[in-house]
Design a protein around this motif. Sequence first.
Motif, PDB file in Angstrom:
ATOM      1  N   GLY A 284       0.806  -1.216   0.000  1.00 55.26           N
ATOM      2  CA  GLY A 284       0.000   0.000   0.000  1.00 55.26           C
ATOM      3  C   GLY A 284       0.839   1.265   0.000  1.00 55.26           C
ATOM      4  O   GLY A 284       0.309   2.361   0.201  1.00 55.26           O
ATOM      5  N   ILE A 285       2.153   1.148  -0.214  1.00 57.62           N
ATOM      6  CA  ILE A 285       3.033   2.319  -0.192  1.00 57.62           C
ATOM      7  C   ILE A 285       3.425   2.687  -1.628  1.00 57.62           C
ATOM      8  O   ILE A 285       3.871   1.830  -2.405  1.00 57.62           O
ATOM      9  CB  ILE A 285       4.306   2.036   0.644  1.00 57.62           C
ATOM     10  N   ALA A 286       3.298   3.967  -1.952  1.00 59.89           N
ATOM     11  CA  ALA A 286       3.610   4.437  -3.302  1.00 59.89           C
ATOM     12  C   ALA A 286       5.088   4.204  -3.617  1.00 59.89           C
ATOM     13  O   ALA A 286       5.954   4.484  -2.771  1.00 59.89           O
ATOM     14  CB  ALA A 286       3.292   5.926  -3.416  1.00 59.89           C
ATOM     15  N   PRO A 287       5.403   3.713  -4.822  1.00 62.39           N
ATOM     16  CA  PRO A 287       6.798   3.420  -5.173  1.00 62.39           C
ATOM     17  C   PRO A 287       7.710   4.625  -4.990  1.00 62.39           C
ATOM     18  O   PRO A 287       8.851   4.479  -4.541  1.00 62.39           O
ATOM     19  CB  PRO A 287       6.707   3.003  -6.647  1.00 62.39           C
ATOM     20  N   GLU A 288       7.240   5.829  -5.301  1.00 63.74           N
ATOM     21  CA  GLU A 288       8.118   6.995  -5.201  1.00 63.74           C
ATOM     22  C   GLU A 288       8.514   7.262  -3.749  1.00 63.74           C
ATOM     23  O   GLU A 288       9.633   7.701  -3.466  1.00 63.74           O
ATOM     24  CB  GLU A 288       7.432   8.225  -5.831  1.00 63.74           C
ATOM     25  N   THR A 289       7.602   6.980  -2.838  1.00 58.97           N
ATOM     26  CA  THR A 289       7.926   7.153  -1.413  1.00 58.97           C
ATOM     27  C   THR A 289       9.016   6.173  -1.009  1.00 58.97           C
ATOM     28  O   THR A 289       9.964   6.529  -0.287  1.00 58.97           O
ATOM     29  CB  THR A 289       6.663   6.917  -0.552  1.00 58.97           C
ATOM     30  N   VAL A 290       8.891   4.934  -1.453  1.00 59.56           N
ATOM     31  CA  VAL A 290       9.907   3.918  -1.131  1.00 59.56           C
ATOM     32  C   VAL A 290      11.256   4.348  -1.700  1.00 59.56           C
ATOM     33  O   VAL A 290      12.286   4.269  -1.015  1.00 59.56           O
ATOM     34  CB  VAL A 290       9.490   2.534  -1.697  1.00 59.56           C
ATOM     35  N   ARG A 291      11.259   4.846  -2.915  1.00 60.22           N
ATOM     36  CA  ARG A 291      12.523   5.267  -3.542  1.00 60.22           C
ATOM     37  C   ARG A 291      13.138   6.452  -2.780  1.00 60.22           C
ATOM     38  O   ARG A 291      14.347   6.490  -2.542  1.00 60.22           O
ATOM     39  CB  ARG A 291      12.291   5.637  -5.011  1.00 60.22           C
ATOM     40  N   THR A 292      12.296   7.388  -2.389  1.00 54.69           N
ATOM     41  CA  THR A 292      12.799   8.555  -1.646  1.00 54.69           C
ATOM     42  C   THR A 292      13.447   8.130  -0.334  1.00 54.69           C
ATOM     43  O   THR A 292      14.559   8.570   0.011  1.00 54.69           O
ATOM     44  CB  THR A 292      11.630   9.529  -1.355  1.00 54.69           C
ATOM     45  N   VAL A 293      12.771   7.245   0.406  1.00 55.12           N
ATOM     46  CA  VAL A 293      13.292   6.812   1.710  1.00 55.12           C
ATOM     47  C   VAL A 293      14.558   5.967   1.525  1.00 55.12           C
ATOM     48  O   VAL A 293      15.522   6.099   2.296  1.00 55.12           O
ATOM     49  CB  VAL A 293      12.197   6.042   2.492  1.00 55.12           C
ATOM     50  N   ALA A 294      14.580   5.141   0.514  1.00 56.87           N
ATOM     51  CA  ALA A 294      15.767   4.307   0.258  1.00 56.87           C
ATOM     52  C   ALA A 294      16.986   5.195   0.006  1.00 56.87           C
ATOM     53  O   ALA A 294      18.073   4.955   0.556  1.00 56.87           O
ATOM     54  CB  ALA A 294      15.524   3.397  -0.944  1.00 56.87           C
ATOM     55  N   ARG A 295      16.805   6.235  -0.802  1.00 56.58           N
ATOM     56  CA  ARG A 295      17.927   7.152  -1.103  1.00 56.58           C
ATOM     57  C   ARG A 295      18.362   7.893   0.158  1.00 56.58           C
ATOM     58  O   ARG A 295      19.554   8.037   0.437  1.00 56.58           O
ATOM     59  CB  ARG A 295      17.506   8.161  -2.180  1.00 56.58           C
ATOM     60  N   LEU A 296      17.381   8.337   0.909  1.00 58.92           N
ATOM     61  CA  LEU A 296      17.666   9.084   2.141  1.00 58.92           C
ATOM     62  C   LEU A 296      18.514   8.240   3.085  1.00 58.92           C
ATOM     63  O   LEU A 296      19.560   8.683   3.591  1.00 58.92           O
ATOM     64  CB  LEU A 296      16.315   9.419   2.798  1.00 58.92           C
ATOM     65  N   TYR A 297      18.080   7.021   3.334  1.00 61.11           N
ATOM     66  CA  TYR A 297      18.770   6.143   4.283  1.00 61.11           C
ATOM     67  C   TYR A 297      20.176   5.797   3.783  1.00 61.11           C
ATOM     68  O   TYR A 297      21.151   5.868   4.540  1.00 61.11           O
ATOM     69  CB  TYR A 297      17.957   4.852   4.487  1.00 61.11           C
ATOM     70  N   ALA A 298      20.266   5.433   2.497  1.00 58.40           N
ATOM     71  CA  ALA A 298      21.547   4.925   1.983  1.00 58.40           C
ATOM     72  C   ALA A 298      22.591   6.027   1.852  1.00 58.40           C
ATOM     73  O   ALA A 298      23.777   5.795   2.072  1.00 58.40           O
ATOM     74  CB  ALA A 298      21.322   4.252   0.628  1.00 58.40           C
TER      75      ALA A 298
END
Length: 715
Positions: A288-302
Motif C-alpha cells: 500500500g506504499i507508493a513506489p516513489e515514497t519507497v525510492r525517496t526513503v531508500a535514497r535518504l537512508y543509503a
Amino acid sequence: GVALQAADRVVDSLCPYCGVGCQVSYHVKDDQILHVEGRGGPANEGRLCVKGRYGFDYARHPQRLTVPLIRRADAPKDPRAATDPASARAQFREASWEEALALAGGTLRHLRNTHGPRALAGFGSAKGSNEEAYLFQKLVRLGFGSNNVDHCTRLCHASSVAALLEGIGSGAVSNPVMDVMQAEVVIVIGANPVVNHPVAATWIKNAVKQGTQLVVMDPRRSELCRHAAHHLAFRPDTDVALLNSLMHVIVEEGLTDTRFIAERTEGFEAFAENLRGFSPEAMAAVTGIAPETVRTVARLYAKSRGSMILWGMGVSQHVHGTDNARCLIALALMTGQIGRPGTGLHPLRGQNNVQGASDAGLIPMMYPDYHPVGDPAARAAAAALWGVAPEALDAEKGLTVVEVMRAAEAGRLKGLYVMGENPAMSDPDATHAREAMAQLDMLVVQDLFLTETACLADVVLPASAFAEKTGSFTNTDRLVQLGRRALGLPGQARQDLWILTAMAGHLGLDWRAYGATPTDCDAAAGRVFDEMRQLMPTLQGLSWARLQREGAVTYPCTDAQAPGERVVFTDHFPRPGGKALFVPAQLIPADERPDAEYPQVLITGRQLEHWHTGSMTRRSGVLDALEPDPVALLHPQDLAALGVVPGGLVTLQSRRGEVSLYARADEGTPPGAVFVAFCWFEAAINRLTNPALDPVAEIPEFKYCAVRLRAGGVA
Ligand code: SF4
C-alpha cells in the motif's frame, strides 16, 4: 499549593519499568517512597516519563502478598474463574515459609525423581536483577536438571535476537539510543516509543529538532509521526515486502557500500538476487506504499552520513519476525550504516532487564553470554564453575515459553516454577495457557501480588519489589546499572535471591555460601554477580566493586580500567572470519488472515500508563486513575460502521475467545484493524491471540490475528 513532605533519605536507584533504564532518586520517609526524581543517568539525563515518576506506590498496595500461601485442599484450580484478588485469595490458606518451601521444593524434587528432569520447567523474570536471573537459570539447570528455562524475551524480541546472532554474531544493540542525536536519518519501524520507551522518544524528537530526518514505518500512526519527515503506513504484516523493496532500490540505483560489503560481509550476491522480484512498483499492491515514497526513503537512508534503525515488536511478533529482522540487518549492512556513531541497529528492549536476563542465560538454548548448551566446551565451563561433572548438565536445548504450555497441556510437564512472570495474561491463547497450568501437579508462583497466574498456583511465595532490593539491571543500550535498596520488606515478604537459595536447598543444592538472608541480599548479590561474570567474557572488566563505584558501565567491558564500548562492530563482527552474513527473506503471510467470518485484524501492544500485564501499574494510584478501564482503539469510521460511540462497549471475538471493552476512537489505527493493550485483567486480550510461532525463534504472532467485532457486551 501542596507542600512536599521532607524525606528522611534519598536513595539513588533506577526506574523499574522499561528498557530505557532511566536513573532515579527515591525520596523516602518512614519506609514509604514520597516521590521520585530523575537523575543524570546516561540514558535519561534527568528525564522521566509518567511511569517512572508516578508508578512507585504499588509496593505498598493493600493487595501486596505478605505471607506464603498454599492452595486449600477444597479449592480446585479453575482456569475459567474470575481472577480478582478477593475471590482468588479465598482459595488459599496462609502458611509458614518452612511449610511453603518444603511443599514446593519437595514436590518439585519428587516430580523430577519420578518423571525425569524434563518434566519440570521454570520461567524467570526480565523484571528481576541479573543476579536473580543467573541464579534462577542455575537452579533449573542444576536443581531441575534440564534447560527448560525461559522468560518473556521469548514473547518480545526472540526473533530479533535470533536474526542478530545469525547475521552479526551478537544479539544486543550496536549503538545506544542516544546516538540518534548524531544520526542524519533515523528509521523507527514497528515501534511506538512515545508510549513504550517515552524518554527514548524525547531524544528522537530532540534529534529531529536539530535536523535529523525521521522515517516512521508502521501500520498505525503514532504520536511520533508528527515529527517524521515520512510515515510509511504499510499494511499490517507486509514488512518483508516493504523492506525488500527498499533494498531493491538501493541495489538497483547503485547506492550500496561496495567496499563495506566486500570487506565485512558475506552472502551478498545471493541476497541481491533474491531482491529482484521486489521492486517498489511490484510491491505497492502488497504494502500500500507508493513506489516513489519507497525510492525517496531508500535514497535518504543509503546516502546519509549516518543512518540508524530502531525497532520494536511490530517487527518481531510475527511468524516472520526473524525474517523481518534479517531484512533490517541487511539494510544496514548493504549501505555500511553500522559500526560508527550515529548508525546501527537498535532493537528497543521492553522490560527494564530483558537484555540482562537473556545475557545471564535465562533462555533454554544458551548459557550466560549466549554460549550454546549443545557446545561441549560451554557445558564444561559451566560445570567447572558450578562444581559438577559436565555430564550432569543436559546437552539438549530446553522448552521455550509456548512449548512449556504445550507440554503441560499434553501432560508431559508436571511442575513449573514461575518467578515474577504472568503467563496467564501474557501468553497467546491465554485460556489454553491457563488450562495447561491448571493441570500441573505443582505450580509455584513467586510474586508481589496474587496475579492471574498465581490464581492457578499450588504454592505462592511473597517476593520483593524493585525498590526493596539491590541488584544490577542491563538496559537496552547494554548499560549495566545498579538498583539500590530503598525500602524494607512488608510482612513476611522475602528477598528473591534468598527465596532462590532456600528453594535450591530443597532440590539438593547447598547455596549457603552466597550469604543470602531473608531480608538483606545486598552482599549476596555481589557474590552472585562476580560468579556470573566468570562465564561472561563481555563483563570481564566489570566487577561488583566497580559497579558500586561507578553505578553504570556499558558492556562489552573487557578491561577493568577502560570504559565499556558504546558502539560495537567498528572493525569486525563476532562471527567466524569476522564477517556479517546476509540472509534473504521471502514473503510469508500471517498465520491467520482475515476472512468473511473474522474480517478484522487484532493488533496487541501496550499503552503509556500501564506496564505489560498491569500487575504493578494498575496498582499505582496515579497511573490507574489516568487509565482505569480496558479500552479498544478503533478508527472512527469503523466505530461508526459498528454503531458504537466512543466510550460505548464493543465485543471482540476470535476463534479462541471473546472479550468486551470500551471503545476509543483513534485515527491512528488503520480502518479494518483494532488495537488493544494486554494489561487489562478484566478483558485479557491474549485470550484472543494466535499461538502460531515464528519457526526460528518460536515467538508468537501477537501482532496479527483475525477477529470480528460487535456492538455491546458485558463490561
Ligand atoms: Fe522508566 Fe522507561 Fe519511563 Fe524511563 S522511559 S521513566 S525507564 S518507563
